[in-house]
Design a protein around this motif. Structure first.
Motif, PDB file in Angstrom:
ATOM      1  N   SER A 119      69.925  44.841  41.260  1.00 22.30           N
ATOM      2  CA  SER A 119      69.591  45.767  42.358  1.00 22.30           C
ATOM      3  C   SER A 119      70.658  45.798  43.447  1.00 22.30           C
ATOM      4  O   SER A 119      70.511  46.542  44.416  1.00 22.30           O
ATOM      5  CB  SER A 119      68.229  45.394  42.961  1.00 22.30           C
ATOM      6  OG  SER A 119      68.288  44.128  43.569  1.00 22.30           O
ATOM      7  N   ASN A 120      71.683  44.992  43.266  1.00 24.61           N
ATOM      8  CA  ASN A 120      72.780  45.022  44.243  1.00 24.61           C
ATOM      9  C   ASN A 120      74.089  45.122  43.481  1.00 24.61           C
ATOM     10  O   ASN A 120      75.053  44.418  43.771  1.00 24.61           O
ATOM     11  CB  ASN A 120      72.753  43.747  45.105  1.00 24.61           C
ATOM     12  CG  ASN A 120      73.450  43.962  46.429  1.00 24.61           C
ATOM     13  OD1 ASN A 120      73.474  45.091  46.944  1.00 24.61           O
ATOM     14  ND2 ASN A 120      74.032  42.924  46.978  1.00 24.61           N
ATOM     15  N   LEU A 121      74.089  46.006  42.502  1.00 20.33           N
ATOM     16  CA  LEU A 121      75.147  45.984  41.507  1.00 20.33           C
ATOM     17  C   LEU A 121      75.542  47.394  41.071  1.00 20.33           C
ATOM     18  O   LEU A 121      74.681  48.235  40.829  1.00 20.33           O
ATOM     19  CB  LEU A 121      74.586  45.220  40.290  1.00 20.33           C
ATOM     20  CG  LEU A 121      75.517  44.945  39.133  1.00 20.33           C
ATOM     21  CD1 LEU A 121      76.691  44.077  39.588  1.00 20.33           C
ATOM     22  CD2 LEU A 121      74.765  44.236  38.013  1.00 20.33           C
TER      23      LEU A 121
ATOM     24  N   SER B 148      69.119  53.729  43.191  1.00 18.10           N
ATOM     25  CA  SER B 148      70.164  53.356  44.140  1.00 18.10           C
ATOM     26  C   SER B 148      70.384  51.853  44.041  1.00 18.10           C
ATOM     27  O   SER B 148      69.705  51.163  43.279  1.00 18.10           O
ATOM     28  CB  SER B 148      69.725  53.705  45.572  1.00 18.10           C
ATOM     29  OG  SER B 148      68.882  52.704  46.096  1.00 18.10           O
ATOM     30  N   ALA B 149      71.330  51.376  44.826  1.00 22.62           N
ATOM     31  CA  ALA B 149      71.494  49.924  44.944  1.00 22.62           C
ATOM     32  C   ALA B 149      71.172  49.524  46.383  1.00 22.62           C
ATOM     33  O   ALA B 149      71.801  48.636  46.952  1.00 22.62           O
ATOM     34  CB  ALA B 149      72.896  49.510  44.551  1.00 22.62           C
ATOM     35  N   GLY B 150      70.217  50.213  46.990  1.00 19.85           N
ATOM     36  CA  GLY B 150      69.886  49.961  48.395  1.00 19.85           C
ATOM     37  C   GLY B 150      70.989  50.508  49.281  1.00 19.85           C
ATOM     38  O   GLY B 150      71.645  51.488  48.931  1.00 19.85           O
ATOM     39  N   SER B 151      71.198  49.859  50.415  1.00 21.85           N
ATOM     40  CA  SER B 151      72.262  50.321  51.327  1.00 21.85           C
ATOM     41  C   SER B 151      73.613  50.147  50.653  1.00 21.85           C
ATOM     42  O   SER B 151      73.924  49.059  50.169  1.00 21.85           O
ATOM     43  CB  SER B 151      72.236  49.504  52.617  1.00 21.85           C
ATOM     44  OG  SER B 151      71.017  49.706  53.269  1.00 21.85           O
ATOM     45  N   PHE B 152      74.403  51.210  50.627  1.00 20.01           N
ATOM     46  CA  PHE B 152      75.674  51.127  49.907  1.00 20.01           C
ATOM     47  C   PHE B 152      76.799  50.589  50.786  1.00 20.01           C
ATOM     48  O   PHE B 152      77.801  50.105  50.294  1.00 20.01           O
ATOM     49  CB  PHE B 152      76.058  52.500  49.342  1.00 20.01           C
ATOM     50  CG  PHE B 152      76.966  52.381  48.158  1.00 20.01           C
ATOM     51  CD1 PHE B 152      76.448  52.194  46.880  1.00 20.01           C
ATOM     52  CD2 PHE B 152      78.341  52.413  48.315  1.00 20.01           C
ATOM     53  CE1 PHE B 152      77.294  52.040  45.786  1.00 20.01           C
ATOM     54  CE2 PHE B 152      79.197  52.262  47.221  1.00 20.01           C
ATOM     55  CZ  PHE B 152      78.665  52.079  45.952  1.00 20.01           C
ATOM     56  N   PHE B 153      76.627  50.695  52.131  1.00 15.50           N
ATOM     57  CA  PHE B 153      77.672  50.203  53.032  1.00 15.50           C
ATOM     58  C   PHE B 153      77.068  49.225  54.025  1.00 15.50           C
ATOM     59  O   PHE B 153      75.935  49.403  54.483  1.00 15.50           O
ATOM     60  CB  PHE B 153      78.307  51.378  53.803  1.00 15.50           C
ATOM     61  CG  PHE B 153      78.948  52.402  52.909  1.00 15.50           C
ATOM     62  CD1 PHE B 153      80.147  52.122  52.272  1.00 15.50           C
ATOM     63  CD2 PHE B 153      78.342  53.631  52.686  1.00 15.50           C
ATOM     64  CE1 PHE B 153      80.739  53.063  51.431  1.00 15.50           C
ATOM     65  CE2 PHE B 153      78.930  54.574  51.849  1.00 15.50           C
ATOM     66  CZ  PHE B 153      80.129  54.289  51.219  1.00 15.50           C
ATOM     67  N   LYS B 154      77.875  48.222  54.384  1.00 17.44           N
ATOM     68  CA  LYS B 154      77.434  47.275  55.418  1.00 17.44           C
ATOM     69  C   LYS B 154      77.626  47.925  56.783  1.00 17.44           C
ATOM     70  O   LYS B 154      78.515  48.781  56.941  1.00 17.44           O
ATOM     71  CB  LYS B 154      78.288  46.012  55.360  1.00 17.44           C
ATOM     72  CG  LYS B 154      78.104  45.224  54.089  1.00 17.44           C
ATOM     73  CD  LYS B 154      78.933  43.957  54.122  1.00 17.44           C
ATOM     74  CE  LYS B 154      78.880  43.263  52.785  1.00 17.44           C
ATOM     75  NZ  LYS B 154      79.722  42.093  52.690  1.00 17.44           N
ATOM     76  N   ASN B 155      76.830  47.504  57.753  1.00 17.70           N
ATOM     77  CA  ASN B 155      77.042  47.972  59.123  1.00 17.70           C
ATOM     78  C   ASN B 155      78.341  47.354  59.625  1.00 17.70           C
ATOM     79  O   ASN B 155      78.472  46.127  59.642  1.00 17.70           O
ATOM     80  CB  ASN B 155      75.872  47.560  60.021  1.00 17.70           C
ATOM     81  CG  ASN B 155      74.607  48.323  59.684  1.00 17.70           C
ATOM     82  OD1 ASN B 155      74.660  49.494  59.308  1.00 17.70           O
ATOM     83  ND2 ASN B 155      73.465  47.667  59.783  1.00 17.70           N
ATOM     84  N   PRO B 156      79.319  48.183  60.030  1.00 20.05           N
ATOM     85  CA  PRO B 156      80.598  47.603  60.433  1.00 20.05           C
ATOM     86  C   PRO B 156      80.515  46.882  61.781  1.00 20.05           C
ATOM     87  O   PRO B 156      79.798  47.313  62.677  1.00 20.05           O
ATOM     88  CB  PRO B 156      81.518  48.824  60.536  1.00 20.05           C
ATOM     89  CG  PRO B 156      80.623  49.980  60.759  1.00 20.05           C
ATOM     90  CD  PRO B 156      79.320  49.648  60.084  1.00 20.05           C
ATOM     91  N   VAL B 157      81.243  45.784  61.866  1.00 18.78           N
ATOM     92  CA  VAL B 157      81.345  45.020  63.112  1.00 18.78           C
ATOM     93  C   VAL B 157      82.760  45.277  63.642  1.00 18.78           C
ATOM     94  O   VAL B 157      83.736  44.994  62.954  1.00 18.78           O
ATOM     95  CB  VAL B 157      81.094  43.521  62.836  1.00 18.78           C
ATOM     96  CG1 VAL B 157      81.328  42.697  64.098  1.00 18.78           C
ATOM     97  CG2 VAL B 157      79.673  43.318  62.318  1.00 18.78           C
TER      98      VAL B 157
END
Ligand SMILES: Cc1cc2nc3c(=O)[nH]c(=O)nc-3n(C[C@H](O)[C@H](O)[C@H](O)COP(=O)(O)OP(=O)(O)OC[C@H]3O[C@@H](n4cnc5c(N)ncnc54)[C@H](O)[C@@H]3O)c2cc1C
Length: 351
Positions: free
Chosen positions: A59-61, A242-251
């Protein structure tokens, strides 16, 4: 340890084993259900000089169209979920192959708080420490006491205390400094049974108003909210591929934040953001995508964006990995050009 028979399969399609339903085959594939079987499968890979990939719930792949020219170890360790009282705490030592949501439900049904906000996250228990899954104000690291792993360097099973797992936002030693070294076979969770759910997330606070919900109430509310956002796997719903959120929240640094505000001609307080470590600022990736024109329901060939969640890239039906990567690249390029921010992909890429 007793010798065990493992079944080594060949050319197994990986797409059906992922939530995106995308990707080519694994040259070798083995489902492992015990530590003895795991040792045997690893020995096979070493004899044949094959790279190993550990697969949980997929699921994260994102698997490439070529597939994987190595051995995929499908983690299917299972055993009953049993609470144990240790002093004034409740502990659960859970096998890595157990479905994460099944465990969350079992804990909530006992009236125990600690993982209720993580209800509905797909995948296995063994997959959760890898990116320190989090949602609605909780992270799994808050409840983990230790992670049992096979250390592929030492070829020994060890119990790593949580403090040695390097947990932070979507990060642990398993997906960063020690990527590929450990295979998780079980996770021990520790809970304080006197704690009540503490809600920090606006959607949940709104949902419950002034009432104090039980962990099970929160479990159901979180699943309902996730369903509304297409973030619950429901068979037959296209937004779920989907694989959930595709992008991380940028810092980002202050100067980058200022550039975002200036580009959009907004005052700083009109840009949603949260404080992050070391004076940095975290921005919602979904908001950046929308400002860059990538909105819910956006379609690009057979890939697209969920109609219910901007951050979920979806397979609209028979998409290939190439279709999905074309959309990913278009998004990353536009966000980089507009705001100077390189969005980081969240799902793991194989092949
Ligand atoms: C609809 C949807 C919603 C989601 N929502 C969230 C969310 O709210 N928050 C969040 O954090 N994530 C979310 N995810 C992402 C995903 O569900 C989690 O990251 C999950 O924990 C992945 O577990 P898995 O078993 O499916 O791992 P897989 O996808 O199979 O593998 C992911 C990575 O973990 C490694 N891995 C898996 N199992 C093991 C193991 N036993 N030992 C060593 N390494 C292992 C794999 O090698 C790979 O690198 C969502 C995904 C989907 C599809």
């Amino acid at each position: 340890m007793q010798p065990t028979a493992i079944e080594m399969q060949q050319n197994i399609p990986l797409a059906p084993l992922t939530t995106l339903r995308i990707g080519g085959p694994a040259r070798f594939f083995c489902e492992v259900t015990s530590e003895a079987a795991l040792l045997e499968a690893v020995a096979f890979a070493r004899q044949q000089a094959l790279p190993i990939f550990v697969l949980g719930g997929g699921s994260n792949l994102v698997v490439s169209d070529r597939g994987f020219d190595g051995l995929v170890l499908h983690i299917a360790f299972d055993r009953p979920i049993v609470p144990v009282t240790v002093g004034d705490r409740i502990e659960y030592a859970v096998a890595a192959g157990v479905e994460w949501n099944t465990f969350v439900l079992a804990v909530c049904e006992q009236g125990i708080s600690g993982v209720e906000c993580l209800a509905g996250i797909p995948g296995t228990v063994g997959g959760t420490p890898v990116q320190n899954v989090g949602a609605y104000g909780q992270e799994v690291s808050g409840s983990i006491a230790s992670v049992r792993v096979l250390d592929l360097d030492a070829m020994q099973f060890v119990d790593l205390p949580a403090a040695e797992c390097g947990f932070s936002y979507r990060r642990s030693i398993f997906n960063s400094t020690h990527r590929g070294r450990y295979i998780v076979t079980a996770v021990t969770f520790r809970f304080d049974p006197t704690l009540k759910p503490r809600l920090t997330y606006a959607d949940l606070i709104r949902h419950f108003g002034d009432t104090q919900p039980t962990p099970l109430d929160v479990y159901h509310a979180v699943r309902e909210i996730r369903h509304g956002k297409g973030m619950l796997i429901v068979e037959g719903e296209p937004d779920c591929r989907s694989a959930g959120s595709f992008f991380k929240n940028p810092v980002v640094e202050q100067a980058v934040f200022d550039r975002v505000a200036a580009t959009l001609q907004l005052a700083p307080d009109q840009v949603p953001h949260w404080p992050a470590e070391e004076g940095h600022i975290k921005l919602p990736a979904a908001w950046l995508l929308e400002r860059a024109g990538f909105v819910k329901g956006y379609a690009m060939g057979k890939a697209g964006i969920s109609s219910r969640h901007t951050l979920a890239l979806i397979n609209r039906g028979n998409a290939t990995a190439a279709d999905l990567f074309a959309l990913r690249d278009a998004i990353q390029q536009k966000v980089k050009t507009l705001f100077g921010i390189q969005l980081e992909q969240e799902p793991v890429q194989l092949g």
